[in-house]
Design an enzyme around this catalytic site. Structure first.
Site, PDB file in Angstrom:
ATOM      1  N   THR A  78      32.994   5.575  43.908  1.00 33.49           N
ATOM      2  CA  THR A  78      32.257   4.328  43.734  1.00 33.49           C
ATOM      3  C   THR A  78      32.057   3.719  45.105  1.00 33.49           C
ATOM      4  OG1 THR A  78      32.537   2.007  43.033  1.00 33.49           O
ATOM      5  CG2 THR A  78      34.513   3.327  43.142  1.00 33.49           C
ATOM      6  N   CYS A 111      24.979   2.667  45.531  1.00 32.86           N
ATOM      7  CA  CYS A 111      25.707   2.619  44.265  1.00 32.86           C
ATOM      8  C   CYS A 111      25.615   4.030  43.711  1.00 32.86           C
ATOM      9  CB  CYS A 111      25.092   1.605  43.311  1.00 32.86           C
ATOM     10  SG  CYS A 111      25.846   1.619  41.669  1.00 32.86           S
TER      11      CYS A 111
END
Length: 232
Positions: A83, A197
């Protein structure tokens, strides 16, 4: 190959991409029946997302540090935190373990340096775009200036990530919105764009982007593969 640990689940949509690409990469590089030796702990993202929203970053860092410690005890010799946003708590994770954390920002910065990029657009969650943990790492370690969308654009970019991409929804209208943001950032001087992202690559896969794209997921996977294969 030594074992690589993955702290995943944020969201599982992109963690699945990590798992597939790491194994595909091991097969492509080594041939035959080779695959990547991995340990994966996939967290419940709902709890982490709630801590993000309430600003309880220390608590989130403690949770992920505990996950990292479990992976180390299980035999992982290095870690990928799958992430971008939760690299805000990378220091807490690194302090909790004795094995290296392969930082996604370093992979992105190295990729941009190889391409000679000095000014780059950044799309990601509002936390990644607004806060300085990601932008400062790129500036201080790699000399790269980061341009971000307007406040209004940030709100919609973030909404699309959490309301659509993290739950497996891909909408053409959202793809066009992201591409329009990139076009404006290109006009403002960005030479390339970071898909900051890990889900954004799912949305822009195959799209005709106005800027060259650095997919943080793909770059991070390559870091993992390089580490896995360094001793061979």
């Amino acid at each position: 190959m030594q074992t690589l640990g993955i702290v995943g689940g944020m969201s599982w949509e992109s963690t699945a991409v990590y798992y597939r690409q790491l194994n595909e990469g091991a097969r492509e590089r080594l041939g035959g029946l080779h695959s990547a030796p991995l340990l994966l702990h996939s967290v419940d993202f709902a709890g982490i997302a709630a801590l993000q929203k309430s600003g309880e970053w220390d608590a989130a860092g403690q949770q992920l540090a505990a996950v990292a410690q479990g992976l180390e005890r299980a035999g992982a010799k290095a870690l990928l935190l799958a992430t971008n946003t939760m690299h805000k708590v990378a220091d807490a994770i690194e302090a909790a373990v004795d094995i290296p954390l392969l930082h996604i920002g370093d992979g992105v910065g190295q990729a941009l340096q190889r391409q000679g990029v000095q000014r780059v657009a950044l799309l990601g969650t509002r936390f990644t775009m607004q806060q300085d943990f990601y932008r400062l790492r790129l500036a201080e370690r790699f000399g790269i200036e980061v341009l971000v969308p307007t406040a209004e654009e940030m709100t919609e970019v973030d909404r699309i990530i959490f309301a659509e991409l993290c739950v497996g929804v891909i909408k053409p209208a959202s793809r066009e919105y992201y591409l329009a943001c990139l076009e404006r950032l290109g006009a403002a001087g960005a030479e390339a764009a970071i898909l900051g992202c890990t889900e954004i690559g799912l949305l822009l896969d195959g799209a005709q982007s106005p800027l060259p794209l650095i997919d943080s997921t793909t770059v991070h996977v390559q870091m993992g593969l390089d580490w896995l294969l360094q001793s061979l």
